[in-house]
Every structure is written in C-alpha cells, then in structure tokens.
Write an enzyme that holds these catalytic residues in place. Structure first.
Site, PDB file in Angstrom:
ATOM      1  NE  ARG A  81       7.460  16.510 -38.081  1.00 65.11           N
ATOM      2  CZ  ARG A  81       8.109  15.454 -38.578  1.00 65.11           C
ATOM      3  NH1 ARG A  81       8.644  14.572 -37.742  1.00 65.11           N
ATOM      4  NH2 ARG A  81       8.201  15.267 -39.874  1.00 65.11           N
ATOM      5  NE  ARG A 119      -9.570  14.543 -53.007  1.00 64.96           N
ATOM      6  CZ  ARG A 119      -8.912  13.662 -53.751  1.00 64.96           C
ATOM      7  NH1 ARG A 119      -7.638  13.428 -53.523  1.00 64.96           N
ATOM      8  NH2 ARG A 119      -9.520  13.013 -54.717  1.00 64.96           N
ATOM      9  CD  GLU A 123      12.891  13.703 -34.383  1.00 64.84           C
ATOM     10  OE1 GLU A 123      12.598  13.019 -35.376  1.00 64.84           O
ATOM     11  OE2 GLU A 123      12.546  14.890 -34.242  1.00 64.84           O
ATOM     12  CG  ASP A 146      11.256  12.686 -43.809  1.00 63.84           C
ATOM     13  OD1 ASP A 146      12.311  12.040 -43.634  1.00 63.84           O
ATOM     14  OD2 ASP A 146      10.351  12.737 -42.966  1.00 63.84           O
ATOM     15  CB  VAL A 167       3.751  11.988 -40.977  1.00 62.93           C
ATOM     16  CG1 VAL A 167       4.527  13.286 -40.829  1.00 62.93           C
ATOM     17  CG2 VAL A 167       3.703  11.236 -39.659  1.00 62.93           C
ATOM     18  N   GLY A 179      11.867   6.822 -34.016  1.00 60.94           N
ATOM     19  CA  GLY A 179      12.090   7.021 -35.444  1.00 60.94           C
ATOM     20  C   GLY A 179      13.497   6.576 -35.802  1.00 60.94           C
ATOM     21  CG  PHE A 180      15.924   3.081 -38.305  1.00 56.96           C
ATOM     22  CD1 PHE A 180      16.906   2.420 -37.592  1.00 56.96           C
ATOM     23  CD2 PHE A 180      16.117   3.278 -39.671  1.00 56.96           C
ATOM     24  CE1 PHE A 180      18.059   1.962 -38.218  1.00 56.96           C
ATOM     25  CE2 PHE A 180      17.263   2.826 -40.300  1.00 56.96           C
ATOM     26  CZ  PHE A 180      18.243   2.163 -39.578  1.00 56.96           C
ATOM     27  CG  LEU A 181      14.873   6.700 -41.446  1.00 55.51           C
ATOM     28  CD1 LEU A 181      13.852   7.235 -42.419  1.00 55.51           C
ATOM     29  CD2 LEU A 181      16.019   6.027 -42.192  1.00 55.51           C
ATOM     30  CG  ASP A 182      15.526  12.709 -37.793  1.00 55.97           C
ATOM     31  OD1 ASP A 182      16.565  13.262 -38.173  1.00 55.97           O
ATOM     32  OD2 ASP A 182      14.399  13.085 -38.139  1.00 55.97           O
ATOM     33  N   PRO A 189       2.507   5.622 -44.961  1.00 58.43           N
ATOM     34  CG  PRO A 189       3.408   4.409 -46.763  1.00 58.43           C
ATOM     35  CD  PRO A 189       2.891   4.251 -45.367  1.00 58.43           C
ATOM     36  NE  ARG A 228      -4.209  14.736 -55.647  1.00 61.25           N
ATOM     37  CZ  ARG A 228      -3.829  14.212 -56.810  1.00 61.25           C
ATOM     38  NH1 ARG A 228      -3.085  14.949 -57.627  1.00 61.25           N
ATOM     39  NH2 ARG A 228      -4.188  12.997 -57.158  1.00 61.25           N
ATOM     40  CB  SER A 262       7.408  15.968 -44.839  1.00 59.02           C
ATOM     41  OG  SER A 262       6.346  16.669 -44.236  1.00 59.02           O
TER      42      SER A 262
END
Length: 727
Positions: A344, A317, A436, A635, A118, A461-464, A545, A125, A280
C-alpha cells in the site's frame, strides 16, 4: 538536516540516492540516472494535475459546507441532495454496465477466498510474520487464545495442559468431520491414515480400530501427501480452494496422544498480505522512507531477516520456503509457503521532502512510492530473488484515500508512466482501490471503470469511511455517537453497495472484494462468532490483526463457499443511492450530558493512546488499550474518526473546549498508567504545556475542522519531526 544531492534536476536526500544506486536498481536493468530522469519527468508532467485534484477536493468541501449551513439538520429528500451533488460535480453519472478486464492476477487474488493481513512494512519482524502467515497451526490458535474456554481444568498454564490439549484436538477433529467427512464415522475414530493406489492415482484411506478401511466422502478433496519411511508424514486436503495439512508424527508428544498420530493441523491462513507504507507506519523523512523501502525490497528479494530476543532466547526470522508434496497422480505439487504480498502506497495528498524540485518544492510522495516499490518488485518479476511472490509477473499496489473517478484516473496514469519508466509491460501494476472516502463510494462504479484493466481489489473500511463522512457533513449538524454510527442506514447501504457494485462489474473469479479489520486481537472467541458475516456477505477477503487471527478466520472460508454466495448475491436487488445519502445526524435533544461525556472520554483516550506512541516512538500501528483496558488495533484511521467525531461535537456545541481539554488531561493520566511498564514510554502528565504528544492531540481535535478531509497525517508528521529534531 539531511544532505541533498542534485540528480536529473531534482534534489534527492543522499541516503535515498545511495539506496537507489547501491541496493534498489542493481540487477533490474534500470540505470540509476534513468530512474531519476524518469521520476523527474513524472513529477514535471503529473504534479500539476495532482495539485489541481487536491484543489478540487477543497472546492467541493467549501460548497458542501455552504449547503449544509443553509440546510442545517435538513430533512430534504436524498434525491434533492443528490441533485445538488450532481450540480457541483461531486456525483458523476453512473456508467453503462461493464466488466473488468484485468489479466494475469494470481489465484490468491482472482479465485481463492481467505483472510488478509495488513502490516506495517517498517517493522521487519511484523512484515516477516505476516508474509509467513500463509500457513498457521490450528492447534496453536485454539490452545493459545480465548477461542477455547479456559474453565473446568482447561486453563492455559505455563506448562502444557493435557486436558486443554485434548479439547483442542477434539475441536480440530470436529472441523475435519465438518469439512472433510469420511464415508462413515469420524476422524476421531481413525487409527491410521494410509494410501490406496488404483490406475496410478492415489486416494486417502482411513483405517478404524476395527481394521475397517474407509475413504473420504468427497474423494476430490484429497490433494496430496508426504511419505516418510513406510507411512505418511503429511496429508494434504483442499476445500473451497484452501489447503489443510494434517501432520503425522507418532514420536511427537502431541502425536503420541492422538489416536492416528496427528501432531498438528496446518491451515492455509493469510492468503494475501498488504505490506503497508501508509496508515500503519510513521514515516516523516527520508531516513524513515528508506527503511520502509529497504524492507519491501528485502521481501521482494527474499533476503529480509529479523533478529529478536524472546523469553531470553535469540531468534532469527526469515521468509519461509515453498511446500512440496506428491499429488494424487504421483506428480510433484508445490504450494506457496508465503502470503501473496501487496504493497500500500501513500495517498496523493502527501508530499515528501526526501525529493524536491529544483525550486525546493516537495514532490508528491505517492510518485516516489510508486517508482520505488515497483522497481523493487522487478526483482520478483525477473526471478532474481530467493522466492516468487507473484507467479503471474504482477505488481500489486493498493491506492488509499482516492476521492472519486478523476483521482482514480490520475492513479492509472501514474502507474502507466511508472511502467514505461521501468520497462514493464502495460498493466503489470495492478491496482487495489480503497473504498474509504465518501466520493469514491458514491461513484464506485465509475471509479472501477476508470481502472478496469488494472483493478484487482476493492474494500470497505468503517473507520476512514466514517471519518470522511463526518468531515464532509461537518456543518450539517451533530453526528451520531460512534456505536450508533455502525447501525445507521448509510453504513449498511455502504457495505452492500460495495459488494453489489464489485460483483456487477465482474469481480467474481477475477478480483478481491474485501471487508475491514477485526480490531480486537485478543478476542478470538468473539471474532469466530462475528466475522463469519464477512464471507456470508459475499466478501472474498477480510482483514485480520494477527497470523493467529488469520488461522481462525480461515475456518469461516471453509464453512462458506464464497463463490456460491457471490453467485446468489448477484441476483439480489442492488443497494440504492438514496440510502447512502441518509446523513448520520443525531437529534441534539436526545444526546444527554452523560452520553457526551462518555463519548468524548472514549475518543480522548483513543487519540492519546495512539498519538503518544506515534509521536514519541514512531509507532504507526499497535495494540492500544481502550478506556476499559481492552487492547484494540489502532492506526491513523481510528485516529481520524475519533478526532473528527470530537471536532464535530465541539462544532455544534455539545461540549465546550474547556471540558474537552479537561477530559484530555484526565485521559492522559490513564494512558500514562497503561504504558507504565514500557521502558521507552514518556509520560504526558503533568507537564501538559510542554509535552509534544499532548499538544498533538489538542491540534487534531481543535484544528480538525480545518484539516482537509479530516486527515491527521500533516499534524502527526510535523510533531514527530519536532521530536526527532530534539534527539
């Protein structure tokens, strides 16, 4: 103030209108006027329902707050709680069994298990690195990370360390022995690889130093080759649907040191990548949105490039081409050189003034995202770009922050309207549902059913998810410390419930079931130990990541045949609703002042470390040092849980407002020190009263209780706009 122009009854930022007219629509067959007319109709027809659904969120939260106030720290059974949730419409009846009917999903979605990246699409970049992370060097991933010990002469030095290199090769050949075993012996014993042809079909031959020739134990795992001169330059192998490339070059420094001339082993790594327009990124106005849309368009057309300086050298790149081999039957075999890309969009709660109605009202940003990201994808579908993203002609949009079945239905209707507007066949746009938010989790089966013709992705997704859990039960009592939250019964039930529901809805062989992010990009040794739990759990993808992490995580999908795991998991007892409804509340008598101080300090440091970059530099995702100087990927999801957690403990008087402010000031000094080497960084201390980033942190905590669902986006955007207006 950006200049606005009138088009089809809408007010459109001039920079956005020019992008659509000059860059987005040419070649698609979509006339610019028709594009804006279609968007205007979508806004007119669907905005009232969007507004109604957001109002419903607030209504439900008010009723939940009242219930929890009346049953503070309640010990009523989950069934009593569920009855209340059904009564207010928070829970809906579970539907009869069904299977999803999605068609034409690419193999990377439907039947290949592997890592998923993600990445913020506003950074050219990073976006290119992620897209190009389809293939990664196992040698580099082992050599350059802590996956390999750096003791006893194996240190990473400024120049190549032959001892460390030898250990890398040893570990890599061990992987080959485990995954692609020879009929006998080890790949470490191979002197030369060659081919044998019988009845027009090639097979791989390994010649040992004794001159004895042997083949693979599983001959079907030989997938192809490249030949150069009289020998092989590449051997292609395949296991569990993932490809591995052995590169042979005896003239290469590494190849000279390896008995069979292997200079590197490439693993198919990030099979899919989510190019993110949401959590993000830091997009607060039309200029930011156009930059995001331009990068996504460049990815779809294959024209996106990024130039940067590294170690004093200028690098350029661009997207990597496909890879071509000769298959065992002698025919050409082409494999994708890039990750399959999903995009997303933002959640339905966000509004944008990049486009407003005739009355000057901002429109739902998700409407604009859906139209523009889909239109950009037409370049891919029609083959107008340099490369192919979807080989089945699909568009993949991940929908975040959906609260329950009605909101899924609204997203389905939006996608259907976009398809009509852009002349796309029904169900061209496939949907990823982010599991989430609490109401989506509890009603997941019905959410999937509402999108059964489109859904290609669910994930946890644990965080949200924890952020929404905290906000939803804010009045019930103080929640557990964050570290204990992960071990709470509801969390285990949540992870299992997601997989069980997806498999029982027919996801196996058709769609992805995903798991969340590994947040420590520098802790690869730990990741190799821990993250194998994700494929073992039956998830056929999980977030990583970095491209390097994707290569190392790919090793897990070679060890675990996820399709077989899913087949076994389908037969187990399904996770139960009662466990999901066990509230993660703490007994305040057991939370010591030391625990409170430590938890709030960690939260404060995390909030400030992320916010200061978002507000001052417009960075929506980055590696932020924690209180112990360990870099963690952050994020808006991490910000949501940290701010909501502190707001909850404030609400229940585990800590005072004055003490929170004092801790924030202490942590601001720590964050300033951690960022001291960044030439673009603006210190928060000691002018706390005038520092916008610091005031943002205060608002996120002290106004977090009032922010709908605990979302941070509105506060961040308001403050970021303020900073931009001063420049």
């Amino acid at each position: 103030m950006l200049k606005m122009i009138k088009i089809a009854g809408l007010n459109v930022a001039e920079t956005l209108a020019e992008f659509v007219d000059k860059e987005l629509t040419p070649g698609t067959g979509i006339e610019t006027d028709a594009f804006w007319t279609s968007l205007a109709r979508i806004v007119h027809d669907l905005e009232p329902k969007n507004r109604e659904l957001l109002t419903e969120r607030n209504r439900l939260q008010e009723q939940l707050d009242q219930w929890h106030r009346e049953n503070h720290g309640f010990s009523a059974s989950p069934k009593v709680y569920a009855a209340f949730l059904y009564k207010i419409g928070y829970l809906v009846p579970e539907p009869d069994d069904f299977y999803i009917t999605v068609r034409e999903a690419d193999r990377e979605i439907a039947c290949v298990a592997g890592p998923q990246l993600v990445v913020p699409v506003d950074n050219e970049r990073y976006a290119l690195n992620a897209a190009n992370a389809r293939w990664g060097s196992l040698f580099d991933a082992l050599y350059g990370t802590d996956a390999l010990s750096d003791r006893n002469g194996l240190e990473k030095t400024d120049i190549y360390n032959p001892a460390r290199g030898a250990r890398v090769i040893e570990k890599s050949l061990s992987f080959l022995d485990d995954t692609f075993p020879l009929e006998q012996g080890s790949h470490a014993d191979v002197h030369r690889y060659g081919l044998k042809r019988k009845n027009g079909v090639y097979s791989l031959v390994a010649e040992l130093e004794t001159m004895k020739c042997i083949g693979l134990k599983h001959v079907e795992k030989f997938a192809g080759f490249m030949a150069e001169g009289d020998g092989l330059s590449c051997i292609l192998l395949c296991n569990n649907g993932l490809y591995v490339e052995l590169q042979i070059d005896r003239s290469h420094p590494v190849g000279r040191s390896q008995k069979a001339g292997i200079k590197d082993i490439l693993l198919e790594s990030a099979i899919t990548t989510i190019q993110d327009c949401e959590d993000s990124v830091a997009a607060v106005d039309a200029l930011d949105k156009v930059a995001i849309y331009r990068n996504w368009l460049g990815l779809m057309k294959g024209t996106l490039e990024a130039s940067f300086t590294k170690s004093g050298k200028l690098h350029n790149r661009k997207l990597k081409p496909d890879r071509t081999y000769t298959s065992p039957d002698g025919k050409p075999l082409t494999l994708a050189g890039r990750s399959l890309m999903l995009v997303r969009n933002v959640g339905m709660h966000m509004m944008t003034d990049a486009v407003t109605t005739a009355d000057g009202e901002s429109i739902p940003e998700a409407f604009l995202d859906a139209m523009i990201t889909s239109c950009a994808s037409i370049h891919d579908i029609k083959g107008l770009g340099r490369f192919k993203n979807s080989r089945t002609g699909s568009i993949y949009i991940v929908k975040p922050k959906l609260h329950g079945p009605e909101e899924v239905t609204a997203a389905v209707e939006l996608f259907s309207r976009v398809e009509t507007a852009l002349g796309l066949s029904p169900n061209t746009i496939k949907m990823g549902i982010m599991d989430e938010e609490r109401r989506t989790t509890l009603n997941l089966k019905e959410c999937i059913r509402r999108a059964k013709d489109r859904v290609i992705f669910i994930n946890t997704g644990f965080l949200d998810r924890t952020g929404d859990e905290i906000h939803t039960i804010m009045e019930a009592g103080p929640v557990l410390p964050k570290t204990e939250m992960k071990q709470a019964p509801w969390m285990t039930a949540y992870e299992n419930w997601n997989i069980d529901t997806g498999l029982r809805s027919g996801f196996r062989g058709k769609a992805q079931i995903g798991k969340g992010m590994w947040a420590k990009p520098d802790a690869m040794k730990e990741m190799l130990i821990e993250k194998i739990n994700h494929p073992e759990s039956g998830a056929n993808t999980a977030w990583v990541p970095s491209p390097t992490a994707a290569t190392l995580h790919a090793l897990h999908y070679h060890k675990i045949d996820v399709a077989k795991r899913q087949e076994a998991i389908e037969k187990r007892e399904k996770a139960v609703m009662d466990d999901l409804l066990i509230l993660p509340l703490a007994d305040p008598r057991t939370i010591t002042s030391d625990v409170v101080e430590r938890e709030v300090r960690n939260n404060a440091q995390s909030i400030l470390g992320y916010v200061v970059r978002w507000i001052d530099q417009g960075v929506g995702c980055s590696k932020v040092p924690d209180i112990n100087d360990v870099g963690l990927m952050e994020d808006r999801a991490t910000l949501r849980i940290s701010s909501q957690h502190t707001a909850n403990w404030l609400q229940h008087k585990l800590i005072s407002e004055d003490r929170v402010i004092a801790i924030l000031k202490e942590m601001a000094v720590v964050v300033d020190r951690q960022n001291a080497k960044d030439p673009n960084y603006q210190a928060m201390a000691p002018d706390f009263d005038t520092n916008i980033a610091f005031s943002t942190a205060l608002d996120l905590i002290f106004k977090g209780r009032q922010s709908p669902n605990g979302y941070t986006e509105w506060t961040l955007s308001e403050k970021r706009r303020k900073v931009k207006s001063r420049r």
